[in-house]
Design an enzyme around this catalytic site. Structure first.
Site, PDB file in Angstrom:
ATOM      1  N   LYS A   1     -15.630  72.854  54.202  1.00 31.50           N
ATOM      2  CA  LYS A   1     -15.737  73.100  55.639  1.00 31.50           C
ATOM      3  C   LYS A   1     -17.018  72.467  56.186  1.00 31.50           C
ATOM      4  CE  LYS A   1     -16.162  76.816  58.990  1.00 31.50           C
ATOM      5  NZ  LYS A   1     -16.093  78.225  59.308  1.00 31.50           N
TER       6      LYS A   1
ATOM      7  N   GLU B   1     -22.334  72.419  45.249  1.00 29.49           N
ATOM      8  CA  GLU B   1     -21.360  72.261  44.155  1.00 29.49           C
ATOM      9  C   GLU B   1     -20.369  71.144  44.478  1.00 29.49           C
ATOM     10  OE1 GLU B   1     -22.271  75.064  45.544  1.00 29.49           O
ATOM     11  OE2 GLU B   1     -22.405  76.699  44.083  1.00 29.49           O
TER      12      GLU B   1
ATOM     13  N   GLY C   1     -14.005  79.978  56.010  1.00 23.85           N
ATOM     14  CA  GLY C   1     -13.649  79.336  54.737  1.00 23.85           C
ATOM     15  C   GLY C   1     -12.580  80.119  53.981  1.00 23.85           C
ATOM     16  N   ARG C   2     -12.735  81.433  53.911  1.00 26.53           N
ATOM     17  CA  ARG C   2     -11.788  82.241  53.134  1.00 26.53           C
ATOM     18  C   ARG C   2     -10.473  82.461  53.863  1.00 26.53           C
ATOM     19  NH1 ARG C   2     -16.343  84.660  54.635  1.00 26.53           N
ATOM     20  NH2 ARG C   2     -16.337  86.505  55.954  1.00 26.53           N
TER      21      ARG C   2
ATOM     22  N   GLU D   1     -16.059  89.064  50.479  1.00 22.06           N
ATOM     23  CA  GLU D   1     -16.961  88.282  51.319  1.00 22.06           C
ATOM     24  C   GLU D   1     -16.836  88.774  52.773  1.00 22.06           C
ATOM     25  OE1 GLU D   1     -18.226  83.963  50.341  1.00 22.06           O
ATOM     26  OE2 GLU D   1     -16.792  83.719  51.953  1.00 22.06           O
TER      27      GLU D   1
ATOM     28  N   HIS E   1      -1.755  96.390  29.106  1.00 24.08           N
ATOM     29  CA  HIS E   1      -2.272  96.432  27.737  1.00 24.08           C
ATOM     30  C   HIS E   1      -3.773  96.203  27.688  1.00 24.08           C
ATOM     31  CE1 HIS E   1       1.681  96.704  25.818  1.00 24.08           C
ATOM     32  NE2 HIS E   1       2.078  96.019  26.877  1.00 24.08           N
TER      33      HIS E   1
ATOM     34  N   LYS F   1     -28.434  80.719  47.206  1.00 23.12           N
ATOM     35  CA  LYS F   1     -28.333  79.258  47.346  1.00 23.12           C
ATOM     36  C   LYS F   1     -29.710  78.657  47.581  1.00 23.12           C
ATOM     37  CE  LYS F   1     -23.875  79.080  49.800  1.00 23.12           C
ATOM     38  NZ  LYS F   1     -23.250  78.681  51.049  1.00 23.12           N
TER      39      LYS F   1
HETATM   40  O1  F6P Z   1     -20.965  80.329  49.749  1.00 18.48           O
HETATM   41  C1  F6P Z   1     -19.891  80.889  50.404  1.00 18.48           C
HETATM   42  C2  F6P Z   1     -19.130  79.886  51.204  1.00 18.48           C
HETATM   43  O2  F6P Z   1     -19.785  79.597  52.378  1.00 18.48           O
HETATM   44  C3  F6P Z   1     -17.710  80.390  51.469  1.00 18.48           C
HETATM   45  O3  F6P Z   1     -17.633  81.197  52.578  1.00 18.48           O
HETATM   46  C4  F6P Z   1     -16.959  79.120  51.575  1.00 18.48           C
HETATM   47  O4  F6P Z   1     -15.584  79.330  51.429  1.00 18.48           O
HETATM   48  C5  F6P Z   1     -17.570  78.330  50.452  1.00 18.48           C
HETATM   49  O5  F6P Z   1     -18.942  78.666  50.497  1.00 18.48           O
HETATM   50  C6  F6P Z   1     -17.394  76.842  50.517  1.00 18.48           C
HETATM   51  O6  F6P Z   1     -17.915  76.314  51.687  1.00 18.48           O
HETATM   52  P1  F6P Z   1     -17.532  74.865  52.181  1.00 18.48           P
HETATM   53  O7  F6P Z   1     -16.065  74.839  52.425  1.00 18.48           O
HETATM   54  O8  F6P Z   1     -18.328  74.637  53.432  1.00 18.48           O
HETATM   55  O9  F6P Z   1     -17.908  73.895  51.099  1.00 18.48           O
END
Ligand code: F6P
Length: 559
Positions: free
Chosen positions: A209, A215, A278-279, A364, A395, A523
């Site tokens: 987003k 990452e 995002g979620r 979240e 189980h 972060k």
């Molecule tokens: O760190 C949490 C977050 O901001 C989530 O809300 C989001 O889904 C994820 O990181 C990834 O963010 P992006 O889509 O901006 O890379």
């Protein structure tokens, strides 16, 4: 919406619930025995979902008070504000409009003076056209070959939804295209997922987003280097790097300027909007890998499923409104029965990533200690969501659900028709394995509700000293959710159901379910600590002594 939230704990309904709690002695055995209409009265339909709340710890009085609570905290007004595009994400000053992503093309919805529906459908059309080109083989990589592997690079909401849905809809996938998902910055993830891939037939979808997530950008750079190196190793050193990136990388983001900086052709970038959390974004262009896998028709059906539940949530009176009822019940469990966790137990192997997906959606969203006006919450908020597919969970951890000391409300999800209707015919008799599977689904909710008394245990001839160990208290709440089969539409319905359950709980608690400030500190610290990990003594010295010694251990052991 500038006014502060109603404090739920000050309402008459909360007082009534507190009184009901004081004399509350759940007894599902007699509730069912004395009331033949209980199952039908507490069973509801929402689109294709058949939802049985009768094995929940609910009574008519309780339900009436929960509905009064919804009214007194203004659930419907807040829902309508969300659906109308008001800035209910207060701390980020944003509208919350994932529901607009699944509106039909002929709908209209003005947000901040602009109708957002045409742009939503323009993006969908672009994404669908792209998905069709990849699926048909018309989209060619830099060596002229068609794409066989799509690698989504993203994390959190830019990963969990696509991977969950890709797994869930396995029977609907294109037979010649595999999707892989790289999310973790642990280099093992990229290392494993890139292993064995042919760069000439691999397409990367960089999903972020913000297009600034450490990452995702790190993994995208790793993938770009891998692509160019692997093409050269495979004898394609003649290819132009920029052309290769153009043909093997597309992006999904709200920050299209940053996409261009990465070298991705803006023509091959799919946008979305800051009013999609995002979620809540699997139904936006973040679902590009899924749209390639299941095709535009499947994706449109997926969106249709969300929309059917949006309509149900928007228009059904609260007394029959399934997401509202489930959210209110969760409030009852968390705030009055001290539930700390909530299990989601899909009796469907295809939904094996659904609990993980729901963890981000619910935790979240509702893991907050302040309300939307910045004041402290007045009661406990977000519970821990967790789960595994049945019967594997049976189980492993069901022991604690059946006989542990805590209340663990559990949602059981099952489908009438299996994706793989296999029969066990080895004994000369043919046994439908799905029926064996569903027998477990029915049996577990029955055992949790009704338990087994000491008398029943004794009647089986059990030695007195182990009778107590074999007693099941019962009165352990479950919700059963069934649907005809797991189709793209039904999956969309299930996701939207949980989105609106989460929303309902957030409204009662008065929190902003759409921000996520709690993920920021870690972060920032990771960036600050990073030089110490690489050996910078000054940065190391600035850390607390525990962190210093852990970093020292790492540096000593790292070969
Ligand atoms: O760190 C949490 C977050 O901001 C989530 O809300 C989001 O889904 C994820 O990181 C990834 O963010 P992006 O889509 O901006 O890379």
């Amino acid at each position: 919406m500038s006014e502060g939230p109603v404090d739920a704990t000050t309402t008459d309904a909360w007082k009534a619930l507190t009184e009901l709690r004081a004399g509350f002695e759940p007894d599902l055995r007699s509730w069912f025995a004395d009331d033949p209409g209980r199952a039908s009265r507490f069973t509801f339909e929402a689109a294709d979902l058949h939802v049985d709340l009768s094995k929940d710890l609910i009574t008519d009085d309780l339900l009436a008070s929960l509905l009064a609570l919804a009214e007194q905290v203004g659930l419907e007004a807040r829902r309508d504000a969300m659906l109308a595009g008001e800035h209910i994400n207060v701390t980020e000053d944003r509208a919350v409009l994932h529901t607009a992503l699944r509106l039909p093309a002929d709908a209209s919805l003005e947000v901040d003076g602009t109708d957002v529906v045409p742009a939503v459908h323009e993006t969908l059309a672009k994404m669908y056209a792209f998905a069709d080109r990849v699926r048909s083989g018309e989209w060619k990589g830099v060596t002229g070959e068609r794409i066989h592997t799509v690698v989504n690079i993203g994390i959190g909401g830019s990963d969990l939804g696509p991977v969950m849905a890709y797994e869930a809809l396995e029977p609907f996938r294109h037979p010649e295209i595999e999707c892989r998902f790289i999310s973790n910055i642990d280099p093992t993830d990229a290392g494993q997922k890139l292993k064995g891939l042919d760069p000439a037939t691999t397409l990367f979808v960089v999903s972020s987003k913000t297009f600034s997530t450490l990452e995702t950008l790190t993994n995208a750079r790793l993938a770009r280097t891998w692509l160019l190196d692997a093409l050269a190793e495979n004898g394609h050193s003649e290819v132009d790097s920029a052309d290769a990136v153009k043909k093997h990388f597309v992006a999904v983001s709200t920050a299209l300027d940053k996409v261009a900086d990465f070298g991705i052709d803006p023509e091959n970038a799919f946008g979305f909007w800051d009013w999609v959390g995002g979620r809540y974004s699997v139904d936006s262009a973040i679902g590009t890998s899924l749209a390639i896998a299941i095709g535009p028709e499947g994706f449109a059906e997926f969106l249709g499923g969300f929309h059917a539940i949006d309509e149900h949530f928007a228009k059904t009176p609260l007394a029959q409104n399934v997401p509202a009822l489930m959210g209110l019940l969760n409030v009852w469990y968390v705030n009055f029965l001290d539930a700390q966790t909530h299990a989601v137990l899909p009796y469907s192997q295809l939904l094996h990533r659904f609990p993980a997906y729901l963890q981000q959606l619910t935790m979240e969203s509702n893991g907050k200690s302040v309300r939307w006006d910045g004041t402290a919450v007045t009661t406990d908020t977000g519970e821990v969501f967790w789960g595994e597919p049945g019967t594997n969970g049976q189980h492993a951890f069901y022991q604690l659900i059946h006989q542990g000391t805590r209340v663990i409300p559990a949602d059981f999800i099952a489908f009438a028709n299996p994706a793989y209707p296999l029969a066990d015919a080895s004994d000369g008799q043919s046994v439908d394995v799905h029926e064996l599977f569903l027998a477990n689904f029915f049996a577990q909710t029955q055992a949790l509700a009704f338990g087994k008394t000491a008398e029943q245990v004794r009647a089986e001839g059990t030695a007195e000293n182990i009778v107590n160990a074999r007693v099941f208290s019962g009165n352990r709440p479950t919700t059963s959710i069934m649907a005809p089969s797991l189709t793209p539409g039904v999956l969309g319905q299930l996701i939207a159901l949980y989105e609106h359950i989460t929303f309902t709980q957030g409204v009662v608690w008065g929190i902003d379910s759409f921000d996520q400030w709690g993920v920021e500190l870690g972060k920032q610290l990771a960036v600050q600590i990073s030089p110490a990990v690489s050996g910078d003594a000054d940065t190391a010295k600035q850390q607390d002594t525990s962190t210093q010694s852990l970093i020292a251990y790492y540096r000593e052991k790292r070969k």
